[in-house]
Design a protein around this motif. Structure first.
Motif, PDB file in Angstrom:
ATOM      1  N   GLY A  67       0.750  -1.440   0.239  1.00  0.00           N
ATOM      2  CA  GLY A  67       0.197   0.431   0.366  1.00  0.00           C
ATOM      3  C   GLY A  67       0.820   1.273  -0.029  1.00  0.00           C
ATOM      4  N   ALA A  68       0.049   1.838   0.459  1.00  0.00           N
ATOM      5  CA  ALA A  68       0.197   3.642   0.215  1.00  0.00           C
ATOM      6  C   ALA A  68       2.037   3.724   1.401  1.00  0.00           C
ATOM      7  CB  ALA A  68      -0.063   4.613   0.308  1.00  0.00           C
ATOM      8  N   THR A  69       1.171   3.626   2.564  1.00  0.00           N
ATOM      9  CA  THR A  69       2.177   4.069   3.587  1.00  0.00           C
ATOM     10  C   THR A  69       3.485   3.365   2.767  1.00  0.00           C
ATOM     11  OG1 THR A  69       0.493   3.689   4.060  1.00  0.00           O
ATOM     12  CG2 THR A  69       2.558   3.513   5.756  1.00  0.00           C
ATOM     13  N   GLU A  70       3.759   1.792   2.379  1.00  0.00           N
ATOM     14  CA  GLU A  70       5.185   1.368   2.629  1.00  0.00           C
ATOM     15  C   GLU A  70       5.498   2.003   1.208  1.00  0.00           C
ATOM     16  OE1 GLU A  70       5.460  -3.216   2.103  1.00  0.00           O
ATOM     17  OE2 GLU A  70       6.833  -2.812   1.041  1.00  0.00           O
ATOM     18  N   GLU A  93       1.633  17.202   3.820  1.00  0.00           N
ATOM     19  CA  GLU A  93       1.526  15.652   3.337  1.00  0.00           C
ATOM     20  C   GLU A  93       1.013  14.408   4.281  1.00  0.00           C
ATOM     21  OE1 GLU A  93       3.266  14.337   0.388  1.00  0.00           O
ATOM     22  OE2 GLU A  93       3.053  16.543   0.105  1.00  0.00           O
ATOM     23  N   HIS A  94       0.388  13.490   4.390  1.00  0.00           N
ATOM     24  CA  HIS A  94      -0.142  12.054   4.473  1.00  0.00           C
ATOM     25  C   HIS A  94       1.142  11.657   6.189  1.00  0.00           C
ATOM     26  CE1 HIS A  94      -1.062   8.229   5.467  1.00  0.00           C
ATOM     27  NE2 HIS A  94      -2.323   8.519   5.650  1.00  0.00           N
ATOM     28  N   PRO A  95       0.639  11.502   6.830  1.00  0.00           N
ATOM     29  CA  PRO A  95       0.952  11.129   8.128  1.00  0.00           C
ATOM     30  C   PRO A  95       2.221  10.102   7.170  1.00  0.00           C
ATOM     31  CG  PRO A  95      -0.761  10.563   9.103  1.00  0.00           C
ATOM     32  CD  PRO A  95      -0.965  11.723   7.333  1.00  0.00           C
ATOM     33  N   SER A 144      -4.359  16.420  -2.624  1.00  0.00           N
ATOM     34  CA  SER A 144      -4.114  17.028  -1.457  1.00  0.00           C
ATOM     35  C   SER A 144      -5.541  15.613  -0.041  1.00  0.00           C
ATOM     36  CB  SER A 144      -4.407  17.960  -0.357  1.00  0.00           C
ATOM     37  OG  SER A 144      -5.134  17.932   1.333  1.00  0.00           O
ATOM     38  N   ASN A 145      -4.889  14.876   1.037  1.00  0.00           N
ATOM     39  CA  ASN A 145      -6.533  13.924   0.882  1.00  0.00           C
ATOM     40  C   ASN A 145      -7.187  14.481   2.214  1.00  0.00           C
ATOM     41  OD1 ASN A 145      -3.936  13.742   2.904  1.00  0.00           O
ATOM     42  ND2 ASN A 145      -5.572  12.001   3.850  1.00  0.00           N
ATOM     43  N   GLU A 146      -6.798  15.798   2.809  1.00  0.00           N
ATOM     44  CA  GLU A 146      -7.140  16.657   3.043  1.00  0.00           C
ATOM     45  C   GLU A 146      -8.051  17.518   2.413  1.00  0.00           C
ATOM     46  OE1 GLU A 146      -7.765  16.242   6.317  1.00  0.00           O
ATOM     47  OE2 GLU A 146      -6.373  15.041   6.970  1.00  0.00           O
ATOM     48  N   VAL A 171       6.233  11.798  -5.526  1.00  0.00           N
ATOM     49  CA  VAL A 171       5.156  11.866  -5.572  1.00  0.00           C
ATOM     50  C   VAL A 171       4.049  11.078  -4.898  1.00  0.00           C
ATOM     51  CG1 VAL A 171       2.735  12.660  -6.609  1.00  0.00           C
ATOM     52  CG2 VAL A 171       5.373  13.540  -7.019  1.00  0.00           C
ATOM     53  N   ASP A 172       3.455  11.701  -3.573  1.00  0.00           N
ATOM     54  CA  ASP A 172       2.440   9.879  -3.343  1.00  0.00           C
ATOM     55  C   ASP A 172       1.075  11.178  -3.830  1.00  0.00           C
ATOM     56  OD1 ASP A 172      -0.184   9.287  -1.665  1.00  0.00           O
ATOM     57  OD2 ASP A 172       0.919  10.345   0.074  1.00  0.00           O
ATOM     58  N   GLY A 173       1.216   9.973  -4.986  1.00  0.00           N
ATOM     59  CA  GLY A 173      -0.314   9.805  -6.327  1.00  0.00           C
ATOM     60  C   GLY A 173      -1.611   9.587  -5.551  1.00  0.00           C
ATOM     61  N   VAL A 174      -1.657   9.429  -4.916  1.00  0.00           N
ATOM     62  CA  VAL A 174      -2.666   7.906  -3.795  1.00  0.00           C
ATOM     63  C   VAL A 174      -4.360   8.882  -4.477  1.00  0.00           C
ATOM     64  CG1 VAL A 174      -4.209   7.360  -1.805  1.00  0.00           C
ATOM     65  CG2 VAL A 174      -1.596   6.857  -1.791  1.00  0.00           C
ATOM     66  N   GLN A 175      -4.536   9.899  -4.138  1.00  0.00           N
ATOM     67  CA  GLN A 175      -5.919  10.355  -4.109  1.00  0.00           C
ATOM     68  C   GLN A 175      -5.854  11.138  -5.742  1.00  0.00           C
ATOM     69  OE1 GLN A 175      -8.643  10.762  -2.292  1.00  0.00           O
ATOM     70  NE2 GLN A 175      -7.367  10.215  -0.224  1.00  0.00           N
ATOM     71  N   ALA A 176      -4.693  10.869  -6.639  1.00  0.00           N
ATOM     72  CA  ALA A 176      -4.797  11.502  -8.122  1.00  0.00           C
ATOM     73  C   ALA A 176      -4.590  10.423  -8.995  1.00  0.00           C
ATOM     74  CB  ALA A 176      -3.632  12.099  -8.347  1.00  0.00           C
ATOM     75  N   ILE A 194       1.385   4.819  -5.079  1.00  0.00           N
ATOM     76  CA  ILE A 194      -0.444   4.224  -5.437  1.00  0.00           C
ATOM     77  C   ILE A 194      -0.649   3.490  -4.710  1.00  0.00           C
ATOM     78  CG2 ILE A 194      -0.056   5.029  -8.122  1.00  0.00           C
ATOM     79  CD1 ILE A 194      -0.874   2.333  -8.954  1.00  0.00           C
ATOM     80  N   SER A 195      -1.618   3.444  -4.388  1.00  0.00           N
ATOM     81  CA  SER A 195      -2.734   2.931  -2.934  1.00  0.00           C
ATOM     82  C   SER A 195      -4.136   2.424  -3.598  1.00  0.00           C
ATOM     83  CB  SER A 195      -2.962   3.621  -2.170  1.00  0.00           C
ATOM     84  OG  SER A 195      -3.447   2.854  -1.016  1.00  0.00           O
ATOM     85  N   SER A 196      -4.083   1.210  -3.597  1.00  0.00           N
ATOM     86  CA  SER A 196      -5.565   0.358  -4.676  1.00  0.00           C
ATOM     87  C   SER A 196      -7.135   0.818  -4.260  1.00  0.00           C
ATOM     88  CB  SER A 196      -4.941  -1.540  -4.467  1.00  0.00           C
ATOM     89  OG  SER A 196      -6.210  -1.811  -4.596  1.00  0.00           O
ATOM     90  N   HIS A 197      -7.021   0.709  -3.084  1.00  0.00           N
ATOM     91  CA  HIS A 197      -7.981   0.827  -1.939  1.00  0.00           C
ATOM     92  C   HIS A 197      -8.633   2.205  -2.327  1.00  0.00           C
ATOM     93  CE1 HIS A 197      -7.374   3.070   2.120  1.00  0.00           C
ATOM     94  NE2 HIS A 197      -6.378   2.774   1.900  1.00  0.00           N
ATOM     95  N   LYS A 198      -8.212   2.525  -3.084  1.00  0.00           N
ATOM     96  CA  LYS A 198      -8.424   4.205  -3.042  1.00  0.00           C
ATOM     97  C   LYS A 198      -9.160   4.817  -4.768  1.00  0.00           C
ATOM     98  CE  LYS A 198      -6.869   5.720   0.236  1.00  0.00           C
ATOM     99  NZ  LYS A 198      -7.117   6.625   1.067  1.00  0.00           N
ATOM    100  N   PHE A 199      -9.106   3.141  -4.881  1.00  0.00           N
ATOM    101  CA  PHE A 199     -10.001   3.888  -6.422  1.00  0.00           C
ATOM    102  C   PHE A 199     -10.622   2.256  -6.785  1.00  0.00           C
ATOM    103  CE2 PHE A 199      -5.392   2.679  -7.287  1.00  0.00           C
ATOM    104  CZ  PHE A 199      -5.179   1.802  -7.908  1.00  0.00           C
TER     105      PHE A 199
END
Ligand code: PMP
Length: 371
Positions: A67-70, A93-95, A144-146, A171-176, A194-199
């Motif tokens: 996931g994105a954290t890793e 940035e995300h935590p 931004s996730n916020e 670039v943390d592209g999780v929300q993009a 990228i992180s799968s559970h956001k899409f």
């Protein structure tokens, strides 16, 4: 249920569940094994690498992660070098990035934190002023996730190329990813998360795009999977299901549709001038403050009507305050009374209209009580 917290996570596509099951129960082989059935799985997984590269518009490698954290940890710690290096992060940035920044600071590195402007984007002038030939990594999120603010990656890359060409751009592209249309090569990005559970894919699976593997060192030691950069048996069901979600996510249509959803809710909320809407970028995320009422109280009250909203990043709800909104300049009342509404294409216009009306009603009911 009207689920308006899609920035926290999304419902898995049914088809993705089927694919998950196929690779868990039929094609369940360990892709590192030598027999044909396992080699076939490895080939299928390689197709998902190609799919991600195509969707990202980048020529590099894909390392699958949990996931994105890793991915963020691998991108930054995997490129950390001892010596007089400096690191640059944004305050938004995300935590999973911000806490790395804090750790690097504790290790004695010089770490620069870039402020956020009123529109939620980073302060590009400050970025230009802090980078130098010792800058090792610039790590700035895409969306931004916020707040949904979209950082100008082109501008950041130009600053990098001019003032610190040797620095890596993460670039943390999780929300993009999937949600916006872009090509990371246009921004010369070195590392993209990228992180799968956001899409609409499963949780616990993601990837790191790496432009040049030579710069990267592994942070996990083990059997040498993922070309040695991420040991541990690949989550093949998760990766294949993520691939399904990517190929079934219609970036353009969904974008246009959630934009409509956003305008419907904005119309409903704007009838009450005490409600302030912070609409700064991605149509998937809207930040709203309900003056005089605690965001958490409102969130809890709305769930009685089967409406689920977020009050800040799900990863940081247990922490007091909100560093991201503070950096933008929200005052204490605005921070306390803030909720996040985030959309997906699975919502109907009617649901969103109803949710907007209910929000105004429930908010005013609470206000009456606290008076
Ligand atoms: N970065 C951003 C911008 C996020 O929104 C999230 C999820 N809240 C993460 C990283 C962490 O993602 P994961 O749950 O895949 O570790």
């Amino acid at each position: 249920m009207i689920y308006l917290d899609n920035a926290a996570t999304t419902r898995m596509y049914e088809g993705a569940v089927d694919v998950y099951k196929k690779y868990a129960c039929q094609s369940f082989y360990n892709m590192s094994a030598g027999y044909n059935k396992a080699i076939e799985v490895a080939k299928d997984i390689d197709e998902i690498r190609k799919l991600i590269l195509k969707k990202l518009g980048g020529k590099g490698d894909i390392i699958f992660t949990s996931g994105a954290t890793e991915s963020n940890n691998l991108a930054i710690y995997g490129n950390k070098r001892n010596g007089k290096w400096e690191y640059v992060f944004s305050e938004g940035e995300h935590p999973s990035v911000y806490n790395i920044a804090k750790d690097l600071q504790n290790q004695g590195f010089i770490v620069h934190f870039i402020r956020l402007r009123e529109d939620g984007q980073i302060d590009y002038e400050q970025l230009q002023n802090v980078v130098n030939e010792r800058t090792r990594i610039i790590s700035v999120m895409h969306v931004s996730n916020e707040t949904g603010a979209i950082n100008d990656l082109k501008k950041i890359n130009l600053i990098r190329q001019k003032f610190c060409p040797k620095a890596l751009f993460h670039v943390d592209g999780v929300q993009a990813f999937c949600k916006l249309d872009y090509k990371i090569e246009d921004y010369n990005i070195d590392l993209y998360t990228i992180s799968s559970h956001k899409f609409h894919g499963p949780k616990g699976v993601g990837a790191l795009y790496v432009k040049n593997l030579n710069s990267l060192k592994n942070i996990i030691f083990g059997g040498g999977q993922e070309k040695g950069y991420r040991s541990g048996t690949e989550n093949t069901s998760g990766i294949m299901a993520m691939g399904y979600a990517i190929s079934h996510f219609n970036t353009k249509d969904n974008y246009d549709y959630v934009e409509k959803l956003k305008s419907v809710i904005k119309k409903e909320l704007s009838v009450d001038e005490k409600i302030k809407i912070f609409d700064v970028g991605s149509p998937y995320i809207l930040s709203v403050t309900f003056s005089g009422v605690n965001g958490e109280t409102l969130m809890r009250a709305l769930q009685d009507y089967d409406i689920l909203v977020g009050n800040g990043s799900a990863c940081s709800t247990k922490k007091a305050g909100n560093r991201v909104l503070e950096s933008i300049g929200f005052n204490l009342d605005e921070i306390k009374s803030h909720i996040r509404i985030s959309f997906s294409e699975e919502l109907t216009l009617k649901e969103v209209e109803y949710a907007g009306k209910k929000m105004v009603e429930v908010y005013n009911n609470i206000l009456e009580k606290v008076k």
